[in-house]
Design a protein around this motif. Structure first.
Motif, PDB file in Angstrom:
ATOM      1  N   ASN A  64       0.044  -2.731   4.670  1.00  0.00           N
ATOM      2  CA  ASN A  64       0.194  -1.309   5.014  1.00  0.00           C
ATOM      3  C   ASN A  64       1.489  -1.070   5.783  1.00  0.00           C
ATOM      4  OD1 ASN A  64      -2.535  -0.732   4.037  1.00  0.00           O
ATOM      5  ND2 ASN A  64      -3.230  -1.824   5.861  1.00  0.00           N
ATOM      6  N   MET A 106      -1.860   3.719  10.734  1.00  0.00           N
ATOM      7  CA  MET A 106      -1.565   2.649   9.779  1.00  0.00           C
ATOM      8  C   MET A 106      -2.124   1.309  10.256  1.00  0.00           C
ATOM      9  SD  MET A 106       0.636  -0.131   9.290  1.00  0.00           S
ATOM     10  CE  MET A 106       2.185   0.112  10.149  1.00  0.00           C
ATOM     11  N   THR A 123      -1.137   4.965   0.335  1.00  0.00           N
ATOM     12  CA  THR A 123      -1.569   5.414   1.661  1.00  0.00           C
ATOM     13  C   THR A 123      -0.374   5.848   2.495  1.00  0.00           C
ATOM     14  OG1 THR A 123      -3.498   3.956   1.616  1.00  0.00           O
ATOM     15  CG2 THR A 123      -2.813   4.776   3.758  1.00  0.00           C
ATOM     16  N   ASN A 144       0.844  -1.200   0.000  1.00  0.00           N
ATOM     17  CA  ASN A 144       0.000   0.000   0.000  1.00  0.00           C
ATOM     18  C   ASN A 144       0.876   1.245   0.000  1.00  0.00           C
ATOM     19  OD1 ASN A 144      -2.013   1.864   0.168  1.00  0.00           O
ATOM     20  ND2 ASN A 144      -3.030   0.948   1.936  1.00  0.00           N
ATOM     21  N   LEU A 191      -5.862   0.615   9.386  1.00  0.00           N
ATOM     22  CA  LEU A 191      -6.311   0.495   8.003  1.00  0.00           C
ATOM     23  C   LEU A 191      -6.749  -0.921   7.657  1.00  0.00           C
ATOM     24  CD1 LEU A 191      -3.426   2.542   6.338  1.00  0.00           C
ATOM     25  CD2 LEU A 191      -5.781   3.335   6.661  1.00  0.00           C
TER      26      LEU A 191
END
Length: 539
Positions: free
Chosen positions: A295, A388, A261, A258, A391
């Motif tokens: 993430n 984080m 993000t 990711n 998520l």
């Protein structure tokens, strides 16, 4: 309940045998997924940190041998930890045996790359293919004197792009992947996968044939070793991401990094505004349910400021000026910036640049001169990691972050500033994780608390419903997680001041899993600077 850790073997434990001895530490951290940076055979000098591979079937002698790798995977699996290795799809080193044979004039091996006798086709490609590193490695082709030919080199001159139109290439690469799986590797990170197919008249990115190849790899793995996972490294716009998962009927990658993000988290920290972050997370949450992300806050690579430029313009922002603000802020050049990092690949023509640094240094640990400033830096650090962890997907820690490791400016290769955050693991700092009140203790145990929340709450299972929520404050980001009657609201204040937030349609009391405070989100509440609250509904 997946918790990932990424590291360089040699920086953490010298070699694979040394890493086996450190498995108890990984277990203490709660790690279930270990991603090791490239450790296959590579040239001693020009190797791009291992991403220029000279033999896909052999562990580099610097780290040990194939038997050591098999011993490591066995030790990890005994503790419930899966091993992930990078698999460089796009290119080999110019010292790979195929490249050596090609340099000797053997056509069979030249056909495994993209080689051209004159500039006709290279010039045609150059007219449509962007440059990856326009300042440090301009152009997409390198002249090979031994062959008397131009070679396609998307990244660096010593990384020769493979020709997947030649079926021998895919067959050999699959053989190498399966050989590593036989040694116990359970996850492959497909490096630079969007670049692997070249076609005249295109930008040679994200072409349909790329997905055909990834689909073929997935099919082979499912037949031969069905528990092996494919994780794609796709540093592209969100609109390009869904295709790399394939469909439910014809899946490709199981997971993607990711990247977008991560970039938006750092942008929100510097700008103290979450509008871009919310928009980007909304875009990812709108993808089909089978799309899963890994993430992270920091990793081995730089932070490339690839934000949604259309959204920036819609908000009245100049994308270039915003990018310049970000890389100047995180290099400490912006007025009153607490951050300490370095620029990577600055281009004086386009004014593009990327940022490097450890999470701790970027958050202000390094610049803090008082206890108050250090406390603020720790709050920023935990803001980034706590957001984080909330998520959709799985969290990954960058080795050294769990003890607040700082930038190391003594790195040898001054041409590659990414080495500022690729430093030897400081085991003396790690020992201080046991000392109550120390920086290391505070960070290590805060991350353990986040892990505990994820492990014990039914709201972090894969089928929980995740959505962003309007906080009625452009500085406060919020995620809602629901499953049945269970309900959690995660609220993150990216401002350096206390902020007010209010959440429509929330009824009843919610308790913060960190501080134990009880609030009624529907009535609104104040949240301190850089504070994060995991608010669980009281039944």
């Amino acid at each position: 309940n997946v918790l990932a850790l990424t590291m360089y073997t040699d920086l953490f434990a010298k070699d694979l045998k040394g890493l086996i001895k450190k498995v108890p530490y990984l277990k203490e951290m709660g790690i279930t997924y270990l991603h090791l940076m490239p450790l296959l055979s590579m040239p001693k000098k020009e190797n791009d940190g291992g991403y220029a591979v000279s033999d896909f079937n052999t562990v580099d002698e610097k780290f040990g041998n194939n038997d050591d790798l098999a011993s490591l995977t066995k030790s990890l699996r005994a503790e419930g930890i899966s091993l992930c290795l990078d698999f460089v799809m796009n290119h080999t080193s110019s010292e790979h045996s195929w490249a050596k044979e090609a340099k000797m004039g053997k056509v069979e091996y030249q056909e495994r790359y993209l080689c051209y006798s004159d500039r006709t086709l290279p010039d045609s490609f150059e007219s449509t293919v962007p440059q990856v590193f326009p300042s440090s490695a301009p152009g997409n082709f390198t002249w090979c004197e031994e062959m008397g030919k131009w070679v396609f080199t998307s990244f660096y001159p010593f990384q020769w792009d493979l020709n997947y139109k030649n079926p021998k290439v895919l067959n050999e690469m699959l053989y190498s992947m399966l050989s590593l799986a036989n040694l116990g590797v359970e996850i492959f990170r497909l490096d630079a996968v969007p670049y692997i197919w070249k076609e005249l008249g295109t930008n040679c990115r994200n072409l349909p044939q790329v997905h055909t190849i990834v689909r073929l790899i997935r099919l082979v793995l499912e037949c031969v070793c069905p528990t092996v996972i494919l994780k794609g490294e796709v540093v592209m716009a969100p609109k390009e991401l869904a295709a790399y998962f394939g469909t439910v009927e014809k899946p490709e990658c199981h997971l993607l990094y990711n990247v977008s993000t991560m970039v938006n988290l750092w942008s929100a920290l510097a700008s103290q505004k979450v509008t871009l972050l919310k928009s980007q997370v909304d875009a990812l949450l709108s993808l089909p349910k089978h799309c899963e992300f890994l993430n992270y806050v920091r990793c081995h690579d730089d932070i490339g400021w690839g934000l949604d430029e259309d959204k920036e313009r819609e908000l009245g922002m100049d994308p270039l000026e915003h990018k310049k603000f970000l890389y100047n802020f995180f290099s400490g050049k912006f007025n009153n910036s607490y951050s300490r990092g370095e620029l990577y690949n600055y281009d004086s023509v386009t004014q593009d640049a990327r940022s490097c640094g450890t999470c701790a240094s970027l958050c202000g640990f390094e610049s803090a001169s008082t206890e108050k400033e250090l406390d603020k830096a720790i709050k920023r650090f935990l803001l980034m990691y706590s957001t984080m962890f909330a998520l959709k997907g799985f969290p990954m820690i960058n080795s050294g972050d769990e003890i607040g490791q700082l930038n190391d400016y003594s790195y040898a290769n001054k041409e590659d500033s990414r080495n500022v955050h690729r430093s030897f693991y400081v085991w003396q700092k790690a020992e201080r994780r046991k000392q109550k009140g120390s920086i290391e203790y505070r960070i290590f145990n805060s991350l353990k608390k986040l892990e505990e929340i994820r492990a014990n709450s039914p709201l972090f299972v894969s089928d929980a419903v995740v959505s962003t929520w309007d906080s009625q404050n452009e500085k406060v980001f919020a995620l809602r997680r629901t499953k049945g009657e269970e309900d959690m609201l995660i609220v993150s204040n990216f401002s350096d001041k206390q902020e007010l937030c209010k959440f429509e349609y929330f009824i009843g009391e919610y308790k913060d899993l960190f501080a134990g405070k009880v609030v009624v989100p529907g009535w609104g509440f104040a949240i301190d600077s850089h504070e994060v609250r995991y608010l669980e509904k009281i039944k």
